[in-house]
Design a protein around this motif. Structure first.
Motif, PDB file in Angstrom:
ATOM      1  N   VAL A 412       0.859  -1.184   0.000  1.00 14.69           N
ATOM      2  CA  VAL A 412       0.000   0.000   0.000  1.00 14.69           C
ATOM      3  C   VAL A 412       0.895   1.235   0.000  1.00 14.69           C
ATOM      4  O   VAL A 412       1.676   1.458   0.934  1.00 14.69           O
ATOM      5  CB  VAL A 412      -0.936   0.027   1.225  1.00 14.69           C
ATOM      6  CG1 VAL A 412      -1.791   1.299   1.201  1.00 14.69           C
ATOM      7  CG2 VAL A 412      -1.825  -1.216   1.257  1.00 14.69           C
ATOM      8  N   ASP A 413       0.799   2.014  -1.067  1.00 13.26           N
ATOM      9  CA  ASP A 413       1.573   3.252  -1.194  1.00 13.26           C
ATOM     10  C   ASP A 413       0.590   4.411  -1.080  1.00 13.26           C
ATOM     11  O   ASP A 413      -0.064   4.796  -2.048  1.00 13.26           O
ATOM     12  CB  ASP A 413       2.289   3.268  -2.543  1.00 13.26           C
ATOM     13  CG  ASP A 413       3.143   4.520  -2.721  1.00 13.26           C
ATOM     14  OD1 ASP A 413       3.247   5.300  -1.756  1.00 13.26           O
ATOM     15  OD2 ASP A 413       3.662   4.722  -3.841  1.00 13.26           O
ATOM     16  N   SER A 414       0.502   4.966   0.120  1.00 14.25           N
ATOM     17  CA  SER A 414      -0.512   5.984   0.379  1.00 14.25           C
ATOM     18  C   SER A 414      -0.082   6.848   1.546  1.00 14.25           C
ATOM     19  O   SER A 414       0.676   6.402   2.425  1.00 14.25           O
ATOM     20  CB  SER A 414      -1.853   5.299   0.696  1.00 14.25           C
ATOM     21  OG  SER A 414      -2.763   6.167   1.305  1.00 14.25           O
ATOM     22  N   PRO A 415      -0.594   8.089   1.590  1.00 14.89           N
ATOM     23  CA  PRO A 415      -0.361   8.881   2.799  1.00 14.89           C
ATOM     24  C   PRO A 415      -0.920   8.164   4.021  1.00 14.89           C
ATOM     25  O   PRO A 415      -1.814   7.302   3.908  1.00 14.89           O
ATOM     26  CB  PRO A 415      -1.122  10.183   2.513  1.00 14.89           C
ATOM     27  CG  PRO A 415      -1.211  10.259   1.020  1.00 14.89           C
ATOM     28  CD  PRO A 415      -1.324   8.835   0.559  1.00 14.89           C
ATOM     29  N   ALA A 416      -0.397   8.487   5.178  1.00 14.63           N
ATOM     30  CA  ALA A 416      -0.839   7.820   6.406  1.00 14.63           C
ATOM     31  C   ALA A 416      -2.322   8.033   6.663  1.00 14.63           C
ATOM     32  O   ALA A 416      -2.985   7.195   7.287  1.00 14.63           O
ATOM     33  CB  ALA A 416      -0.018   8.325   7.590  1.00 14.63           C
ATOM     34  N   SER A 417      -2.870   9.140   6.162  1.00 16.07           N
ATOM     35  CA  SER A 417      -4.289   9.436   6.335  1.00 16.07           C
ATOM     36  C   SER A 417      -4.803  10.122   5.077  1.00 16.07           C
ATOM     37  O   SER A 417      -4.158  11.043   4.564  1.00 16.07           O
ATOM     38  CB  SER A 417      -4.516  10.325   7.556  1.00 16.07           C
ATOM     39  OG  SER A 417      -5.886  10.669   7.681  1.00 16.07           O
ATOM     40  N   VAL A 418      -5.934   9.653   4.575  1.00 14.57           N
ATOM     41  CA  VAL A 418      -6.550  10.251   3.385  1.00 14.57           C
ATOM     42  C   VAL A 418      -7.977  10.647   3.756  1.00 14.57           C
ATOM     43  O   VAL A 418      -8.901   9.829   3.714  1.00 14.57           O
ATOM     44  CB  VAL A 418      -6.550   9.276   2.192  1.00 14.57           C
ATOM     45  CG1 VAL A 418      -7.179   9.957   0.957  1.00 14.57           C
ATOM     46  CG2 VAL A 418      -5.152   8.786   1.883  1.00 14.57           C
ATOM     47  N   GLU A 419      -8.145  11.893   4.148  1.00  9.21           N
ATOM     48  CA  GLU A 419      -9.458  12.354   4.607  1.00  9.21           C
ATOM     49  C   GLU A 419     -10.353  12.696   3.416  1.00  9.21           C
ATOM     50  O   GLU A 419      -9.921  13.342   2.454  1.00  9.21           O
ATOM     51  CB  GLU A 419      -9.293  13.601   5.501  1.00  9.21           C
ATOM     52  CG  GLU A 419      -8.390  13.399   6.711  1.00  9.21           C
ATOM     53  CD  GLU A 419      -8.942  12.380   7.680  1.00  9.21           C
ATOM     54  OE1 GLU A 419     -10.188  12.251   7.742  1.00  9.21           O
ATOM     55  OE2 GLU A 419      -8.141  11.713   8.356  1.00  9.21           O
ATOM     56  N   MET A 420     -11.610  12.285   3.506  1.00 12.54           N
ATOM     57  CA  MET A 420     -12.591  12.610   2.479  1.00 12.54           C
ATOM     58  C   MET A 420     -13.987  12.469   3.066  1.00 12.54           C
ATOM     59  O   MET A 420     -14.158  12.020   4.219  1.00 12.54           O
ATOM     60  CB  MET A 420     -12.422  11.712   1.248  1.00 12.54           C
ATOM     61  CG  MET A 420     -12.675  10.233   1.517  1.00 12.54           C
ATOM     62  SD  MET A 420     -12.432   9.204   0.051  1.00 12.54           S
ATOM     63  CE  MET A 420     -13.625   9.903  -1.080  1.00 12.54           C
ATOM     64  N   HIS A 421     -14.988  12.841   2.260  1.00 13.30           N
ATOM     65  CA  HIS A 421     -16.380  12.763   2.699  1.00 13.30           C
ATOM     66  C   HIS A 421     -17.108  11.822   1.745  1.00 13.30           C
ATOM     67  O   HIS A 421     -17.304  12.132   0.572  1.00 13.30           O
ATOM     68  CB  HIS A 421     -17.030  14.152   2.671  1.00 13.30           C
ATOM     69  CG  HIS A 421     -18.323  14.221   3.421  1.00 13.30           C
ATOM     70  ND1 HIS A 421     -18.368  14.378   4.799  1.00 13.30           N
ATOM     71  CD2 HIS A 421     -19.609  14.143   3.003  1.00 13.30           C
ATOM     72  CE1 HIS A 421     -19.641  14.398   5.186  1.00 13.30           C
ATOM     73  NE2 HIS A 421     -20.414  14.262   4.114  1.00 13.30           N
ATOM     74  N   ALA A 422     -17.497  10.636   2.266  1.00 10.84           N
ATOM     75  CA  ALA A 422     -18.137   9.629   1.421  1.00 10.84           C
ATOM     76  C   ALA A 422     -18.854   8.622   2.323  1.00 10.84           C
ATOM     77  O   ALA A 422     -18.919   8.786   3.547  1.00 10.84           O
ATOM     78  CB  ALA A 422     -17.102   8.939   0.540  1.00 10.84           C
TER      79      ALA A 422
END
Length: 537
Positions: A412-422
């Motif tokens: 998994v290559d991702s920022p430690a947190s991915v904030e969104m509204h869903a």
């Protein structure tokens, strides 16, 4: 011989044989003296104005063909010219209203000249009935109004009303009707009717006819235009007689057709007797063709909607009926497995196989129900603030044991947190579907890479694998119900072809997109683009 008879005789001598000369003129020719009395009247004038030569000769032209409201103006102008004043209308083409013997008015184009004869000044008028020309001109506006009405109408009923209103109001027909076939009753019904305000139609205003009856029924049954120049003489039709009693005199009907099938009839009714006119029938046929194309397109659209609705209802019904017995099977299997805890191993394996198959069918039924609800809009999307990275991590952990059995590497290559509204529940479905597919279609010791790139307004989420890949020919069809790539079928990898359909529907309900990236060789990469925040309603 009286003074008037002497002038007519002199005029006849001047022409030689006026009947032979004027009989071949296509335009109406009328001559009058300074008193306004008719001294020449050719056969074309009789056809145009309805009066014979005997009826017109010696009569005041104003009383014959000029509407009452214009007669004094006509006589005053004639007196001025007779007194020696220059005529303002001589030698000019004039557009005027004329009056027929039966009382109806119609437009004419007229050229007026004057000559000095031994018997006195004579005025010569060549006139042409402009009714057909004006109809053609008005039909351009009518066709535009019909096209606009059909394009803007929200339903077939509104479209039918707009068509007959355009014919009645813009063309001046007292009555216009559109009749359409009712296949279930084997009749034709009046889809829309326009009538002039105050016109009492009585028993003429039927709402349903059998094929072959009256003008609409005949046109529908025969599939050809039909003209009734005098409704009162159409004694075989009760409806024609009712129309005549209402003050209608003429009717023309043309078939409404599409792809070789007659769908109905378009009919208009007038308040004066006319001879059959091919131009009018041709113009009405053009409008009828527009209606036929609209009806064919509308029926195809309605059929598509109805089939989709019926399919979804059937799918939901069947799925519901499957889930109930499956729940019983799963519960009974669990109880039986407990009872066989100390029994033969072979029996326990059979029970586990039953439970596993029932569980798989339950998942399929749940997918079908979810898909039906999502596509029909009945399944709400409940949005909240969430961390997409946390959802992906949970999905990876859930599939971890299966990946370990195949010696797969999941990164998994991702920022430690991915904030969104869903909707967290629905995005977990997307994660489960994409990651489980990557694991399922990737051979042992392969790799699955999940990448998330977060922007200010949009998130790019990629799931890539080193699996069997998807042929280019299959990619356009991947998001269709029950469709499976040829590579999966060839290698007999189980699946229903529903996971990607559900995934796409969820993504689109979030105002996002999902695509398959173009890749060469083995492996597949799915790209999901989602807004960080849903757009404002």
């Amino acid at each position: 011989m009286g003074a008037f008879d002497h002038r007519v005789g002199c005029f006849a001598q001047m022409l030689g044989d006026p009947q032979r000369v004027l009989a071949v003129a296509l335009q109406a020719y009328v001559a009058m003296n300074t008193a306004g009395q008719v001294v020449a009247w050719n056969p074309a004038a009789q056809a145009t104005f309805g009066h014979t030569w005997e009826q017109a000769c010696g009569r005041d032209l104003a009383e014959l063909i000029i509407p009452v409201r214009y007669r004094e103006q006509h006589r005053a102008g004639l007196a001025r010219v007779a007194a020696g004043a220059a005529g303002r209308v001589l030698g000019r083409r004039l557009q005027l209203a004329a009056m027929h013997r039966d009382g109806h008015e119609f437009p004419i184009e007229l050229m007026l000249t004057a000559t000095d004869e031994p018997a006195g000044t004579l005025f010569h008028a060549f006139a042409q009935d402009m009714t057909t020309a004006q109809r053609v001109s008005r039909f351009t506006a009518v066709e535009a109004a019909v096209s606009r009405g059909l394009a803007e109408a929200s339903c077939s009923t509104e479209a039918a009303t707009r068509v007959v209103d355009a014919l009645g109001i813009r063309m001046g027909w007292p009555v216009a009707e559109l009749w359409l076939a009712d296949d279930s009753r084997r009749t034709i019904r009046c889809a829309a009717r326009y009538s002039t305000k105050g016109l009492r139609l009585g028993t003429f205003a039927l709402s349903e006819l059998e094929p072959g009856m009256s003008l609409p029924g005949r046109v529908y049954q025969q599939g050809t235009p039909d003209w009734i120049p005098d409704l009162a003489s159409d004694t075989a039709s009760l409806r024609s007689r009712a129309a005549a009693r209402a003050g209608l005199h003429v009717a023309v009907g043309v078939p409404v057709s599409a792809t070789g099938h007659t769908l109905g009839a378009l009919c208009v009714y007038g308040d004066r007797i006319e001879d059959p006119e091919d131009t009018l029938a041709a113009l009405l046929m053009g409008i009828a063709a527009q209606i036929g194309q609209y009806l064919e397109r509308r029926r195809a659209e309605e059929l598509t909607v109805e089939l989709a609705r019926t399919k979804d209802e059937f799918l939901a019904l069947v799925t519901h009926e499957i889930r109930n017995p499956l729940a019983v099977i799963v519960a009974a299997g669990a109880m039986l497995e407990e009872d066989l805890a100390d029994g033969p191993v072979e029996h326990r394996e059979h029970v586990r196989a039953i439970a596993a198959s029932a569980g798989r069918l339950t998942l399929i039924a749940d997918d079908l129900l979810d898909l039906a609800r999502l596509e029909s809009g009945n399944l709400a999307i409940s949005t909240a603030d969430l961390d997409l990275r946390a959802i992906i991590d949970d999905a990876v952990q859930a599939i971890g044991i299966t990946a370990q059995h195949k010696n797969l590497t999941i990164t998994v290559d991702s920022p430690a947190s991915v904030e969104m509204h869903a909707d967290p529940h629905r995005l977990r479905q997307v994660a489960d579907n994409l990651i489980s597919n990557a694991v399922k279609y990737t051979p042992a010791r392969g790799r699955v890479t999940i990448t998330v790139t977060a922007g200010d307004e949009q998130i790019l989420w990629q799931v890539a694998d080193t699996g069997i890949g998807i042929p280019a020919a299959d990619r356009p069809h991947l998001f269709r119900r029950f469709y499976r790539a040829s590579t999966a079928i060839d290698q007999r990898i189980p699946g229903t072809g529903l996971g990607l359909v559900i995934t796409r529907t969820i993504v689109e309900r979030h105002h996002g997109t999902i695509t398959v990236a173009d890749t060469d060789g083995a492996g597949t990469t799915f790209e999901v683009r989602l807004p960080v925040k849903p757009p404002s309603p």
